[in-house]
Design a protein around this motif. Structure first.
Motif, mmCIF file in Angstrom:
data_model
loop_
_atom_site.group_PDB
_atom_site.id
_atom_site.type_symbol
_atom_site.label_atom_id
_atom_site.label_comp_id
_atom_site.label_asym_id
_atom_site.label_seq_id
_atom_site.Cartn_x
_atom_site.Cartn_y
_atom_site.Cartn_z
ATOM 1 N N ARG A 248 -15.161 8.737 -58.826
ATOM 2 C CA ARG A 248 -16.868 9.511 -58.471
ATOM 3 C C ARG A 248 -16.638 8.822 -56.876
ATOM 4 O O ARG A 248 -17.924 9.489 -56.158
ATOM 5 C CB ARG A 248 -17.277 9.002 -59.890
ATOM 6 C CG ARG A 248 -17.058 9.492 -61.092
ATOM 7 C CD ARG A 248 -18.065 8.134 -61.714
ATOM 8 N NE ARG A 248 -19.453 8.866 -61.611
ATOM 9 C CZ ARG A 248 -19.592 10.049 -61.639
ATOM 10 N NH1 ARG A 248 -19.005 10.922 -62.811
ATOM 11 N NH2 ARG A 248 -21.552 10.722 -61.980
ATOM 12 N N GLU A 297 -22.069 6.550 -66.005
ATOM 13 C CA GLU A 297 -21.945 7.322 -64.349
ATOM 14 C C GLU A 297 -20.633 6.266 -64.435
ATOM 15 O O GLU A 297 -20.476 6.621 -63.033
ATOM 16 C CB GLU A 297 -22.968 6.990 -63.535
ATOM 17 C CG GLU A 297 -23.669 8.632 -64.110
ATOM 18 C CD GLU A 297 -25.037 9.050 -63.471
ATOM 19 O OE1 GLU A 297 -24.678 8.852 -61.950
ATOM 20 O OE2 GLU A 297 -25.590 9.709 -63.554
ATOM 21 N N SER A 308 -21.149 9.186 -72.673
ATOM 22 C CA SER A 308 -19.955 8.657 -71.751
ATOM 23 C C SER A 308 -18.716 9.677 -71.594
ATOM 24 O O SER A 308 -18.194 9.913 -70.975
ATOM 25 C CB SER A 308 -19.159 7.005 -72.393
ATOM 26 O OG SER A 308 -19.186 7.404 -73.826
ATOM 27 N N VAL A 311 -19.110 12.413 -68.751
ATOM 28 C CA VAL A 311 -17.792 11.927 -67.728
ATOM 29 C C VAL A 311 -17.370 12.040 -67.634
ATOM 30 O O VAL A 311 -16.871 12.273 -66.694
ATOM 31 C CB VAL A 311 -19.365 10.072 -67.355
ATOM 32 C CG1 VAL A 311 -18.757 10.263 -65.946
ATOM 33 C CG2 VAL A 311 -20.404 10.424 -67.189
#
Length: 351
Positions: A248, A297, A308, A311
């Motif tokens: 990310r 995140e 979760s 994500v």
């Protein structure tokens, strides 16, 4: 004519007095500072300005030091802290034996995994050591992998290996099992797969001793994986959350990918509170919707799986989305079992 100015001066004096009272008595606007020691894999979460702002809205300023989970019960001066937040329930239990707790919380978890590279995955798949799980993600078959290590197979001995023909034994790069929760869990998984016979301890010791120098914190080898790539190591033991965080943040190296261990263990990150402010941190991590979302995140699997899973579904490894659920998970061992193993490893691995 002077009376309006008298009122203005009075208001200014009262405001100054109010600010002074608030400063000295900790009224809203001056958060209480809470000190914690956390597993290094959680340092980025606590450093996130959004996390800091959320705690501040609850009147807390949370400052943390990052250390290996195993170190928290051995070399860390716990008296300095309001809470400790290691990477496993076993490490948390060891902490509680050193310093009494007022509360304990398990706000999120992260499975063990292997940070690696696509060409390495393809190479090991050709040897039958890597396969697809039913959920679509790729896994490292621990039994077959440990067989390579037991036979001292080197990378340059694998047929058709042109991607990493190094004269190095095929091993996972880990931390020290006595200092780090991830390595302790891997040691137990390896012992479990190798079976119950006299040579198991010797074989597990070699998985670590043959690596050479061992880091203390899971974040150390993972950072070298990010910055040095294959020049550091082809297979690095990590938490899934670290891979998510790096992906990310755009820090994943070229061809970087993730393998899950099969079987793996779900490491439950457990906060041990020593003081009331530390206890408040634990309660907020469990109950504040904003903190739960931010933990997801940062790659952690929260108690609310839907948070979760959303994500994880947006990220991939090996051509498949990261799994919302992992089926091949084994229960952690009884405390006495892993303590006995760690004692043996510590005696054998310390210089």
């Amino acid at each position: 004519m002077r009376r309006p100015w008298i009122f203005v001066i009075a208001i200014v004096i009262l405001a100054a007095l109010g600010a002074g009272i608030g400063y000295h008595f900790g009224l809203p606007g001056r958060p209480d500072t809470v000190h914690g020691v956390v597993g290094s894999e959680k340092a980025a979460f606590f450093a996130d300005p959004r996390v800091q702002d959320t705690f501040a809205r609850h009147g807390l300023r949370v400052e943390v030091d990052a250390r290996g989970s195993g170190e928290m019960s051995t070399t860390v001066p716990l008296g300095r802290y309001d809470f400790a937040f290691p990477g496993s329930g076993h490490a948390a239990e060891r902490v509680r034996q050193v310093r009494p707790a007022v509360g304990s919380y398990a706000p999120f978890a992260s499975p063990l995994a292997v940070a690696t590279f696509t060409p390495i995955v393809d190479l090991l798949a050709a040897q039958g050591v890597v396969r697809r799980a039913a959920e679509g993600h790729r896994v490292l078959d621990l039994t077959r992998f440990l067989d390579l290590a037991r036979r001292d197979v080197r990378w340059d001995q694998l047929p058709g290996n042109v991607v990493y023909p190094a004269r190095r034994d095929i091993l996972l790069t880990t931390t020290h099992p006595s200092d780090s929760g991830s390595a302790a869990s891997y040691a137990w998984l390896a012992a479990r797969q190798l079976g119950d016979h006299e040579s198991v301890d010797d074989q597990v010791v070699r998985l670590f001793a043959d690596q050479g120098g061992l880091e203390r914190s899971t974040e150390d080898p993972f950072q070298k994986y990010l910055t040095q790539s294959l020049d550091f190591a082809p297979l690095v033991l990590a938490y899934e959350a670290q891979y998510v965080e790096a992906t990310r943040s755009g820090l994943l190296p070229r061809n970087g990918t993730l393998l899950y261990l099969s079987p793996t263990v779900r490491t439950v990150h457990t906060l041990v509170a020593f003081t009331d402010p530390g206890d408040k941190v634990g309660r907020l991590l469990n109950t504040d919707a904003g903190l739960v979302r931010l933990a997801a995140e940062h790659g952690f699997r929260t108690a609310d799986e839907s948070v979760s899973a959303a994500v994880l579904a947006g990220l991939s490894a090996g051509g498949a989305a990261l799994p919302g659920r992992i089926s091949d998970v084994v229960d952690p061992p009884p405390p006495a079992t892993i303590e006995s193993l760690l004692t043996t490893l510590d005696v054998r691995l310390r210089p």
